[in-house]
Design a protein around this motif. Structure first.
Motif, PDB file in Angstrom:
ATOM      1  N   GLU A 238       0.875  -1.047   0.001  1.00  0.00           N
ATOM      2  CA  GLU A 238      -0.052   0.052   0.033  1.00  0.00           C
ATOM      3  C   GLU A 238       0.850   1.322  -0.118  1.00  0.00           C
ATOM      4  O   GLU A 238       0.457   2.199  -0.696  1.00  0.00           O
ATOM      5  N   ILE A 239       1.842   1.263   0.884  1.00  0.00           N
ATOM      6  CA  ILE A 239       2.772   2.432   0.734  1.00  0.00           C
ATOM      7  C   ILE A 239       3.358   2.758  -0.419  1.00  0.00           C
ATOM      8  O   ILE A 239       3.407   3.952  -0.782  1.00  0.00           O
ATOM      9  N   TYR A 240       3.870   1.681  -1.251  1.00  0.00           N
ATOM     10  CA  TYR A 240       4.436   1.825  -2.603  1.00  0.00           C
ATOM     11  C   TYR A 240       3.458   2.266  -3.811  1.00  0.00           C
ATOM     12  O   TYR A 240       3.597   3.106  -4.578  1.00  0.00           O
ATOM     13  N   ASN A 241       2.262   1.611  -3.727  1.00  0.00           N
ATOM     14  CA  ASN A 241       1.400   1.551  -4.846  1.00  0.00           C
ATOM     15  C   ASN A 241       0.288   2.580  -4.469  1.00  0.00           C
ATOM     16  O   ASN A 241      -0.028   3.345  -5.483  1.00  0.00           O
ATOM     17  N   ASN A 242       0.073   3.075  -3.309  1.00  0.00           N
ATOM     18  CA  ASN A 242      -0.948   4.161  -3.106  1.00  0.00           C
ATOM     19  C   ASN A 242      -0.526   4.915  -2.184  1.00  0.00           C
ATOM     20  O   ASN A 242      -1.402   5.120  -0.909  1.00  0.00           O
ATOM     21  N   PRO A 243       0.640   5.735  -2.093  1.00  0.00           N
ATOM     22  CA  PRO A 243       0.955   6.428  -0.820  1.00  0.00           C
ATOM     23  C   PRO A 243       0.080   7.735  -0.791  1.00  0.00           C
ATOM     24  O   PRO A 243      -0.423   8.158  -2.011  1.00  0.00           O
ATOM     25  N   LEU A 244      -0.379   8.106   0.330  1.00  0.00           N
ATOM     26  CA  LEU A 244      -1.227   9.197   0.592  1.00  0.00           C
ATOM     27  C   LEU A 244      -0.782  10.319   1.082  1.00  0.00           C
ATOM     28  O   LEU A 244      -1.008  11.541   0.662  1.00  0.00           O
ATOM     29  N   HIS A 245       0.520  10.432   2.035  1.00  0.00           N
ATOM     30  CA  HIS A 245       0.807  11.575   2.561  1.00  0.00           C
ATOM     31  C   HIS A 245       1.827  12.315   1.644  1.00  0.00           C
ATOM     32  O   HIS A 245       2.674  11.420   0.811  1.00  0.00           O
ATOM     33  N   ASP A 246       2.039  13.421   1.400  1.00  0.00           N
ATOM     34  CA  ASP A 246       3.060  13.899   0.439  1.00  0.00           C
ATOM     35  C   ASP A 246       4.330  13.686   0.929  1.00  0.00           C
ATOM     36  O   ASP A 246       5.277  13.721  -0.105  1.00  0.00           O
ATOM     37  N   TYR A 247       4.865  13.627   2.036  1.00  0.00           N
ATOM     38  CA  TYR A 247       6.127  13.015   2.401  1.00  0.00           C
ATOM     39  C   TYR A 247       6.457  11.994   1.838  1.00  0.00           C
ATOM     40  O   TYR A 247       7.655  11.425   1.330  1.00  0.00           O
ATOM     41  N   THR A 248       5.466  10.926   1.980  1.00  0.00           N
ATOM     42  CA  THR A 248       5.794   9.466   1.635  1.00  0.00           C
ATOM     43  C   THR A 248       6.245   9.603   0.182  1.00  0.00           C
ATOM     44  O   THR A 248       6.914   8.976  -0.483  1.00  0.00           O
ATOM     45  N   LYS A 249       5.253  10.335  -0.703  1.00  0.00           N
ATOM     46  CA  LYS A 249       5.085  10.505  -2.197  1.00  0.00           C
ATOM     47  C   LYS A 249       6.761  10.958  -2.513  1.00  0.00           C
ATOM     48  O   LYS A 249       7.089  10.813  -3.536  1.00  0.00           O
ATOM     49  N   SER A 250       7.025  12.053  -1.802  1.00  0.00           N
ATOM     50  CA  SER A 250       8.423  12.839  -2.011  1.00  0.00           C
ATOM     51  C   SER A 250       9.544  11.560  -2.022  1.00  0.00           C
ATOM     52  O   SER A 250      10.512  11.751  -2.661  1.00  0.00           O
ATOM     53  N   LEU A 251       9.345  10.836  -1.071  1.00  0.00           N
ATOM     54  CA  LEU A 251      10.395   9.765  -0.800  1.00  0.00           C
ATOM     55  C   LEU A 251      10.351   8.948  -1.949  1.00  0.00           C
ATOM     56  O   LEU A 251      11.640   8.636  -2.233  1.00  0.00           O
ATOM     57  N   LEU A 252       9.301   8.548  -2.144  1.00  0.00           N
ATOM     58  CA  LEU A 252       8.879   7.589  -3.318  1.00  0.00           C
ATOM     59  C   LEU A 252       9.808   8.011  -4.731  1.00  0.00           C
ATOM     60  O   LEU A 252      10.232   7.462  -5.556  1.00  0.00           O
TER      61      LEU A 252
END
Length: 316
Positions: A238-252
């Motif tokens: 879920e973290i990799y396929n459907n990140p929701l928080h902007d920080y997680t998206k930035s890291l990915l």
């Protein structure tokens, strides 16, 4: 239901620099680790992930909140007997494979010492046999048992560190940036070894790293930390396929790809940091936006996150 071997409840750690200055390293962090799972904790340097591991190990005192390990309050474990029992069940694999090993001790002494201290062996012969068995488990030739750490490569030293962590048959192993100092090919070998040992030894891991590509491979669930706070928590896919928080998206978006052409034009997502006011922080919490998918947000943001999550599910 699988029991929680670790429960972290609104934990805070503040370091006082001086009478007027302080650093909040961990701020209002909550999560659980289930028995038998690998819980990945990721974030950039200074995000508070390693400090969280130290608090769980009892190496640092908690400023506020509570950490429970196997039903026991970590902060309340004080006596020598209780501390020995606690240390036996929770071990750490450190980031620097050379600095974490005593240069004056042989591999046999490094791995066998904890067994002797905790009374797990009755004789030198029994201790040596246990050491040789552990060395074989981690991919080291038992013939190297009388060598010193300086005679090994970084990957071999990390295998020694893993064998030392396994020596007491712990319930939980904290791997704190255990692969970051190793070559890429050796990193893969160590991660594969950890996965195999998890199956054969019925282990639970807290895997702390900034390497997002590797944490997905080994973790069941992942917590993402920023500025001392846990900002997103979900199953690894879920973290990799459907990140929701902007920080997680930035890291990915910062994970490099093997294709130079796509890497050149790939869009990075910029994150400006958590910008809530003190009053807003008081109302923020981890909210379950989708099943088992939590995001740290203000109540006013919940509807927007739910809309984003529903949009993702509608595309599946």
């Amino acid at each position: 239901m699988t029991e929680n071997i670790v429960k972290v409840e609104r934990v805070k750690k503040i370091y006082k620099q001086s009478r007027s200055e302080q650093v909040v390293a961990v701020n209002d962090v909550s999560f659980t680790i289930k028995k038998g799972e690998t819980f990945g904790l990721v974030g950039e340097s200074g995000s508070g992930k390693s400090t969280t591991g130290k608090l769980l190990m009892g190496l640092e005192d908690i400023t506020d909140g509570k950490i429970t390990f196997m039903g026991h309050d970590v902060a309340a474990i004080k006596g020598r007997k209780d501390l020995l029992a606690f240390r036996k069940n929770i071990q750490m694999i450190f980031q620097d494979p050379y600095a974490s090993l005593n240069p004056r001790m042989t591999v046999k002494e490094i791995i066998g010492g904890p067994m002797r201290i905790h009374g797990l062996v009755k004789s030198q012969g029994e201790q040596d046999a246990a050491v040789y068995d552990l060395m074989e488990q981690v991919g080291l030739d038992p013939a190297y048992a009388n060598r010193y750490a300086r005679e090994f490569s970084g990957g071999q030293c990390q295998r020694v560190g893993i064998a030392r962590a396994l020596a007491l048959q712990p319930k939980l192993i904290i791997a704190d940036e255990a692969i970051s100092a190793l070559d890429v090919s050796i990193q893969a070998q160590i991660v594969n070894l950890l996965r195999e040992l998890k199956k054969t030894n019925d282990l639970t891991y807290l895997f702390i790293t900034h390497d997002l590509s590797m944490v997905k491979y080994i973790s069941d669930r992942i917590g993402v930390m920023s500025q001392g706070r846990l900002v997103e928590l979900a199953p690894a896919d879920e973290i990799y396929n459907n990140p929701l928080h902007d920080y997680t998206k930035s890291l990915l978006s910062a994970i490099p790809t093997a294709d130079p052409e796509s890497e050149r034009v790939r869009r990075r997502i910029h994150f400006d940091g958590l910008t809530y006011t003190d009053a807003e922080y008081a109302e923020c919490s981890l909210v379950e936006i989708a099943p088992d998918h939590f995001v740290y947000c203000h109540p006013s943001e919940v509807a927007d996150y739910e809309r984003k999550a529903n949009a993702v599910f509608s595309l599946v």
